[in-house]
Design a protein around this motif. Structure first.
Motif: not given
Lengths: 306, 92
Positions: A127-156
């Motif tokens: 995961q650290i490698q897969r999302y490493s380009r997200h970590f470089l984006l200030g507003p996302i970072g590792e914290k944001g990635q954790r939020k995404l991994l913990g998120s639940k989205v419903l697609l209709i």
């Protein structure tokens, strides 16, 4: 040539320091300050002072603006023992940040003082490698990635809109994707509905969608709903999700999604396309209009091609 | 294109950064390759989120709830936009 000791002494002359107790009091009072942990990411992962963001010393000058847009905002830096961070603080002052303080004794003294630390749930090596380009984006970072991994989205809908949406959300590491579609894959779908392949013709769309997404990113849990959204199932299904994405192809479903989302306080990311035109907006309950504000009544039957 | 806008908006909302498309309608025309933004306002007479909402549950969607499952009875308060059917339709 300067010795390290001289460099540190020079930095200490221009950078004010504060102790752990003082910082703790400031944080408890809710004072507006930006706390930056300048250690390396693996040190930060082992524990940090909440709510610090991690910008390691080597990248500080490049990325500080993402944490502190205003050069006059109070900034507190810390590292493990307070040495790296005092040099870092001097560099920020030279960049024009006017209110930079160093945490004396760093993280080590904070811990020795018995003050609380935070530690995020660990990401695995992949995961650290897969999302490493997200970590470089200030507003996302590792914290944001954790939020995404913990998120639940419903697609209709797993059709023309749902296909690219599902692909990108799965790639980005949204942890749970509910996918709802009662249709089966038809050859006429394949020129735009990129979740499905030629060999999927005749299969339920949610089945091929699930396979495609699992192959793309094993971090994503797909919850398939091989049914059409109805008044009987909508409330039960919606309640498990943080966010709903409407990629449906009919007005009945859009009104139903809109009403159910509003009544449950869920944000609805709406999109629709017709031939070469499309539109998108976000319906956030009581923060903006809803679909009915936009379209109080459905168009008369026959006006819109199906 | 629109699906990607939806994915981007979802990520922004989940992580909590940026300016979401709340109260703004982004329209896209592939032939002219134009994006336009239209400001959207809440309708105080909206039967769902307005000041005096008439829709308080999903019963309006139940079969036999007055013919059209999603239509609200015409009380003459519909905003002018009511007459202009959405230009965009099937996601397909």
């Amino acid at each position: 040539m300067k010795t390290l000791r001289e460099m540190l002494a020079e930095a200490r002359r221009v950078v004010p320091e504060q102790g752990p107790a003082e910082l703790k009091a400031q944080l408890d009072r809710g004072e507006a300050l930006v706390l930056i942990d300048v250690r390396d990411p693996d040190e930060y992962r082992d524990g940090y002072i909440d709510p610090a963001v991690n910008i390691s010393r080597g990248f500080l000058e490049f990325r500080v603006a993402s944490a502190a847009a205003d050069p006059n905002v109070p900034i507190v830096l810390y590292c493990q023992t307070g040495l790296r961070s005092v040099l870092a603080a001097k560099a920020l002052k030279e960049l024009g940040f006017t209110n930079v303080t160093n945490l004396a004794g760093g993280y080590q003294r904070w811990v020795q003082s018995g003050l609380p630390i935070a530690k995020d749930s660990p990401l695995n090596t992949d995961q650290i490698q897969r999302y490493s380009r997200h970590f470089l984006l200030g507003p996302i970072g590792e914290k944001g990635q954790r939020k995404l991994l913990g998120s639940k989205v419903l697609l209709i809908g797993a059709g023309g809109l749902g296909s690219p949406t599902a692909y990108y959300l799965a790639a980005a590491g949204v942890g749970t994707l509910g996918i709802m579609d009662g249709d089966r894959v038809d050859i006429t779908n394949l020129q735009r509905q990129i979740l499905h392949k030629t060999s999927d013709i005749g299969r339920p769309k949610v089945e091929s969608a699930t396979e495609t997404i699992r192959a793309l990113n094993p971090d994503v849990t797909v919850v398939p709903y091989p049914v059409r959204l109805t008044v009987d199932n909508v409330e039960e299904i919606l309640k498990d999700y943080d966010l709903v994405i409407d990629g449906s192809d009919n007005f009945e479903t859009r009104y139903l999604v809109n009403d159910a989302c509003y009544l449950q306080g869920k944000t609805n990311v709406h999109g629709s396309i017709f031939q070469f035109e499309g539109m998108a907006t976000v319906f956030a309950p009581d923060r903006g209009p809803c679909y009915r504000c936009l379209y109080p009544t459905p168009p008369p039957p026959g006006l819109v091609p199906s | 294109m629109i699906g990607l806008v939806q994915a981007t908006e979802a990520i922004k909302l989940l992580v909590g950064f940026g300016e979401p498309l709340i109260g703004r309608l982004l329209t896209y025309d592939a032939i002219g390759m134009n994006f336009r933004e239209v400001k959207l306002r809440r309708d105080p007479n909206c039967p769902l989120c307005g000041q005096n909402p008439r829709i308080k549950d999903l019963s309006i969607h139940m079969e036999g709830a007055g013919g059209q499952v999603c239509a609200v009875g015409d009380d003459g308060q519909g905003a002018p936009a009511a007459s202009s059917a959405p230009a965009a339709k099937p996601g397909g």
